[in-house]
Structures are given as C-alpha cells and as structure tokens.
Write a protein that holds these residues in place. Sequence first.
Motif, mmCIF file in Angstrom:
data_model
loop_
_atom_site.group_PDB
_atom_site.id
_atom_site.type_symbol
_atom_site.label_atom_id
_atom_site.label_comp_id
_atom_site.label_asym_id
_atom_site.label_seq_id
_atom_site.Cartn_x
_atom_site.Cartn_y
_atom_site.Cartn_z
ATOM 1 N N LEU A 121 67.319 78.145 56.729
ATOM 2 C CA LEU A 121 66.567 77.085 57.402
ATOM 3 C C LEU A 121 67.394 75.809 57.561
ATOM 4 O O LEU A 121 67.113 74.994 58.447
ATOM 5 C CB LEU A 121 65.276 76.789 56.634
ATOM 6 C CG LEU A 121 64.211 77.898 56.692
ATOM 7 C CD1 LEU A 121 63.049 77.572 55.771
ATOM 8 C CD2 LEU A 121 63.713 78.093 58.114
ATOM 9 N N LEU A 128 66.217 82.261 52.377
ATOM 10 C CA LEU A 128 65.488 81.616 53.477
ATOM 11 C C LEU A 128 65.793 80.126 53.536
ATOM 12 O O LEU A 128 66.032 79.569 54.618
ATOM 13 C CB LEU A 128 63.987 81.848 53.312
ATOM 14 C CG LEU A 128 63.103 81.231 54.393
ATOM 15 C CD1 LEU A 128 63.369 81.891 55.747
ATOM 16 C CD2 LEU A 128 61.630 81.359 54.033
ATOM 17 N N CYS A 162 68.025 86.845 58.299
ATOM 18 C CA CYS A 162 67.763 86.713 56.857
ATOM 19 C C CYS A 162 68.373 87.871 56.069
ATOM 20 O O CYS A 162 69.007 87.661 55.028
ATOM 21 C CB CYS A 162 66.256 86.645 56.604
ATOM 22 S SG CYS A 162 65.473 85.129 57.185
ATOM 23 N N LEU A 187 56.430 75.228 55.547
ATOM 24 C CA LEU A 187 57.035 76.091 56.561
ATOM 25 C C LEU A 187 56.048 76.372 57.683
ATOM 26 O O LEU A 187 54.831 76.396 57.469
ATOM 27 C CB LEU A 187 57.461 77.425 55.936
ATOM 28 C CG LEU A 187 58.455 77.381 54.772
ATOM 29 C CD1 LEU A 187 58.736 78.806 54.288
ATOM 30 C CD2 LEU A 187 59.747 76.696 55.177
ATOM 31 N N CYS A 210 64.858 86.780 63.616
ATOM 32 C CA CYS A 210 64.706 85.985 62.388
ATOM 33 C C CYS A 210 64.901 86.869 61.161
ATOM 34 O O CYS A 210 65.604 86.496 60.211
ATOM 35 C CB CYS A 210 63.319 85.333 62.343
ATOM 36 S SG CYS A 210 63.022 84.108 63.634
ATOM 37 N N GLN A 266 58.147 81.222 59.975
ATOM 38 C CA GLN A 266 59.058 81.173 58.827
ATOM 39 C C GLN A 266 58.407 81.807 57.594
ATOM 40 O O GLN A 266 59.039 82.578 56.873
ATOM 41 C CB GLN A 266 59.447 79.721 58.544
ATOM 42 C CG GLN A 266 60.281 79.087 59.639
ATOM 43 C CD GLN A 266 60.357 77.573 59.536
ATOM 44 O OE1 GLN A 266 59.540 76.946 58.856
ATOM 45 N NE2 GLN A 266 61.324 76.972 60.217
ATOM 46 N N TRP A 281 62.335 79.507 65.400
ATOM 47 C CA TRP A 281 61.347 80.274 64.629
ATOM 48 C C TRP A 281 60.035 80.372 65.397
ATOM 49 O O TRP A 281 59.074 79.640 65.154
ATOM 50 C CB TRP A 281 61.138 79.627 63.272
ATOM 51 C CG TRP A 281 62.406 79.557 62.473
ATOM 52 C CD1 TRP A 281 63.330 78.559 62.500
ATOM 53 C CD2 TRP A 281 62.895 80.540 61.565
ATOM 54 N NE1 TRP A 281 64.373 78.852 61.646
ATOM 55 C CE2 TRP A 281 64.132 80.059 61.059
ATOM 56 C CE3 TRP A 281 62.424 81.769 61.109
ATOM 57 C CZ2 TRP A 281 64.892 80.782 60.140
ATOM 58 C CZ3 TRP A 281 63.174 82.480 60.196
ATOM 59 C CH2 TRP A 281 64.389 81.990 59.709
#
Length: 635
Positions: free
Chosen positions: A292, A288, A312, A250, A308, A254, A300
Amino acid sequence: MGKSLCDRIIFELFQRAQAASKRLQTKPGLTSEINPYYISPIYFWNQLQLAVGSEEDVHIRREVIALYVYALRDSTAYQCQYISGSKGEGFLFYWSDLDVLLSTPFPKISMESFHPKCELIATRNGCKPGFCKLTRFGIKWYWSRIQFLLSRQTVAINVNFDQRNHGPCFSTNYPDGFDRCHAIVIHPDSSNVFLQTFETKFWNDVKMEIINQNIPVMHCVPKGPVNGDENGHQWLISFSVLEQKIVHSLNHVQFCCYGLMKIIIHVVIDLCAETEDTVSSYHLKTVLFHILEDIHPEFWIPQNIFYCLRICLTRLLLFVMRGCCPSYFTPENNLFSKPRMVEKRRSIQENILVVLRCENALINYLISLHVPLEMMRLNNEPRKLRTFYSLCLALIVVNGHMTTYRECMNSVLKIMVALQSEENQLRIAILKYIWLLVMRRVGVLLYDKFVLTGFESYLLSAEVAFMFGQHADIFGSLYLATLWYCEKRYQKCIKLISETVKNLPITPLIESVNFESLSKKCSKKSCDYTSLFENHFVKLAVNIHKSSHFYPKDIHELVENAKVFLITMYNKSYAYFLLFLCCYNMHETSECAWIFLELCQSYKEFPFFLIKDKLFQQNTKKLIDIAAMKFQNFC
C-alpha cells in the motif's frame, strides 16, 4: 497431511476449476472467446464479497465489537480489553479464533527517556530489533516478562482447565476458543513521538486522529525473540491496536484483497502438514502494508482485484525467496526468522508459485468453496433480512459474560446511558441485545447470592433479571425455566418450555425459521431489528457456569467433572431435558416416555458436523444418559 497430498489437493482443485470454467462459458459476461477459462473480475468480486463480507457486513461486525468492548470497559478498572486479530479487523472466517488484548494501564511505560507520569522506561539497547527491556529510572534492574506472566496466571479469575500458555497468550478452546494476551500500555506521549517521525502514504488520517486524541496504540507484550533471551528481559513492542486502526481505514477492495490472501494461504499453506504454522495472517498484513505504500490508492478497484491479489502474492513470494519479511514498523526486524519458517521456505515457495501460475479459475473456485449457502440464498432477499443475518453472525463474538456483579452493573448503566442519545437503529439493536445478555449474567450472579444467603430479595431480583434476559433471543426462556425448575416450580417451568420448544430450530436463522415469513416481515417498514432478535435470533447452545449454583442438581456430576469453566449443551436437547425432569419429579410416567423420545430425537437431528467441539456433543449426550437412568426407575 504431507506435501505430496497437498500437491494432489491443489491439482484436483485446479481440475475442478477448469471444469467449472467450461460450465460458465454459457453465462453472459463471464467468458471470453479468446480465453475459454476467463472469469469476469466483477463476477469474481461479487463472489469474494459473499465469502469475505460486503462493506455493510464488515461495518456491522466492527460496530458489534466496538459496542461490546465499550460495554465491557470500565474506566475505574485495572485493565481494559481490545478484541484483536482477524475478528477484530472485521473478518469472520470459521478457522479464526477470538484474540483479546488485555491492556494494563499501570504501570505506564515511556520509551527511551524519563516521563513524570510513567513508572517504567523501555530501552532498546542490547535488544533484538522490535524488542525492548523495561527498567525503572536510575535503577539497574529489568522486569522479567516470565515473572509478569506468572503473576497474571496467579491472579486470573474464571480460568478454564484447558488453558495453556502459548507465547505471550493464555489460550483456551472454550467456550468458543480464544487467546488472551496481557500487555502493558506505552504512554501516548511516547507513541506520538514515534508516529510523528514515521512516514506513510496511505494512513496519514489515522495518524493525525491518534496524535490529536492522544490514543494509546502501542504496548509492551511479554513475548521474547525467536531464539529467546537468557533472563527473559526482552519484551516485544506491539503495534496491534495501531494496526487494527489502519486495517479499519482500508477501502473495501484493499480489505477484501487481504481476506482473499487469508483464504488462499489457509488452503495452500495452513492445511498442509508440511507448511502449517509458517505463514501467518500477520505476515500477510505486513505484506499488504508494504504494498500500500507503493501502489497508488486509485489502483484498488473491483476491476483490478485479480491484479491486486497477484501483486500481493508476488511480494509475499519475494519475501519468502529472500527469507526476509521486514516488519512494517521496525523494518530491521525479520518476521521470517522463525526456525520452522526457515526450514520450510522452499515448500512454501512452491505452493505459492502453484497459485500464481494457475488460471484465475482456480482462485474463483477456491473462493466459491468459502461462500456460505445462506449468503447465496440471501442475495436476492430484502436488504433488512441480509443485514439481520450479518448481525446474527457478528454476534458470535458476544457472550455477555462478566466476572463480577459490579462489572455487570457498570455495563448495564453504560448501555442505558448510551441508548438515551443513540439514534441509529442498528446500534440501538446491538446495545439492547448486549444489555439483555448482561442481565442474564446478572440473574446467575444474584441466584448464587440467594443460594448462599437465603435472602428472598436476591431470588426475586434474579427472576426479574432472567425475565429481561429471555428477550435476548428465542432461547432466552431456557434460563428462566432453569430458575423455576431449581426452585421446584415445575408447572411454570413446563408451561414456559412448552411454549418455546415448538419453535426451537435446529440450525441458525435461514434454515431454522419460516424463511418466507421472515422475508416478508423484513420487507415491512414497521419491522425492527430488536423484535427480530427476540423472535428469530438463534444461539445453539446453553451455557452453564461451573462455579455457580445455577443449574439443575440432576447434572451436578456433569458440572463437577467438567474439564472447562463453561459447560455447553445443545439447547433443544436441554429444553427437553428440563421438561423430562419436571415430569419425572411430578411422577408423570406417560409424559416422561414421549418427552424422552423427543430428547433422543433432538440429539439426532442436530447437525453436529457443523461443530468440531467434542465436549459440546459429549455434554449433550450426557443429558440423554442421565434421563435414561431416571426413566429406568419407572420401568
């Protein structure tokens, strides 16, 4: 902590956050004329990196763990281990335990069909989603995970007395708290077939690396379905190793968003008795991964960190409202089927909504509570000092303990070979430190051999090993001093401790050394991490292995009655205790008096509130009690 109390805590935090936001209005770049509670995303991003770790911090943690696992892994051994969980991913939260996955390479498992190199076949017929049964080809027989766990417990070596079976894991609080999970590896040919058919948008590079290098990333873990199965034949198909590789791939935004969710859920879910033991880190990771797949990677970036997070949390809330969190690799498996999760679903939903409805000021305030003061102080210090501090924190997971002499020497040789070709100074420092810790363990093992056989060569070898080991950190001398005390070389013991005890700090790194001096040293080009370790790295504990003979016989009763395998004591108190014992045995009454006072003072000055381990405090206090009884003999 009841739900009403939890609500009051969240409300209070919100009120404090509003007050904090008003104070921030005077700072340029942090406020807006339209919204008085505006928090700049970049300001928040910088705070978040202090709480979760910068990209370099995370890289260092992963390097330490990778090199530690490399040193411990023996290609000829029956098992290999992985550091998994939050610490394996690169986090270092104070509430995270150490998770160890013990992978058993034999017998290997093939998924669904016969494989010439596999003894077992995993079949999913008649199993809950995400689970399988293990059988042999052509035989109607299933391997019980219950019997497997019993066999692992029977052959375990160096087991702590507080060890308990927790699902598929054996958990213990000591020395620092860890969960050890036994697992059987699935042959790479089978896992590669799965990977080739699994479609993803964000970790294709990881997939190709695993397939091309035939890396085993799937295991069968002795964990059954939520409602159990009658004969204990169902095993969980674990993707733990694969998930860790994906997390490592990631980008930093992220990763920090994942860490931010962990912090928030810890505060609003875990700390509330009403909702604790419901939403786990694994649920957050699953959320997550799903997101993604849907959100373009260019989204991101630090400027979007609040968006972000809310995306989530909104997805998590949606899963909670539906009562279904589909597993990322096996979507038909509902991760929210646990009875307590079903029972507390509405309370969880309400707590998440509180966070989603509040201003960003609350989130900023929550993060500020998790920023260590040392990180704030280090913000404007030389980069090498910040790196060194990150390295010291990362080494918390390293204890240098192997079970046998053969395992230790295997690690010693592997590290020596690795150092020959290594050019990265950071990796060199980590490898050298691990090497020195292993040598310390070798000293304990060799001294045991000397006690059992009486061969002087073992004693001399143990002494050499401890001489190497004392260079691991500024407390390393205490182990060599213990050897000399055990052998009644009191003058040498006193001299060594007297030279060390003057500089023994009471807290790690930043508070424990001359900060300005260390800062200047790190500004010099000639400064290297290896020398910093020797002179400034602090571990607050001395560990005594209960099964060995390596400890002062004056604490025999303490060791014999210990509840755990590793007896841990505060090292400054232990240093003064050794000094006291030397002077006591040499009948130096006046010296014993002032050393006893220093021993008592060392216990008082230690910030025990930083450590929740009561046995740590009890063991340290016991040293004073033993010294007090001996001191009465002089009176």
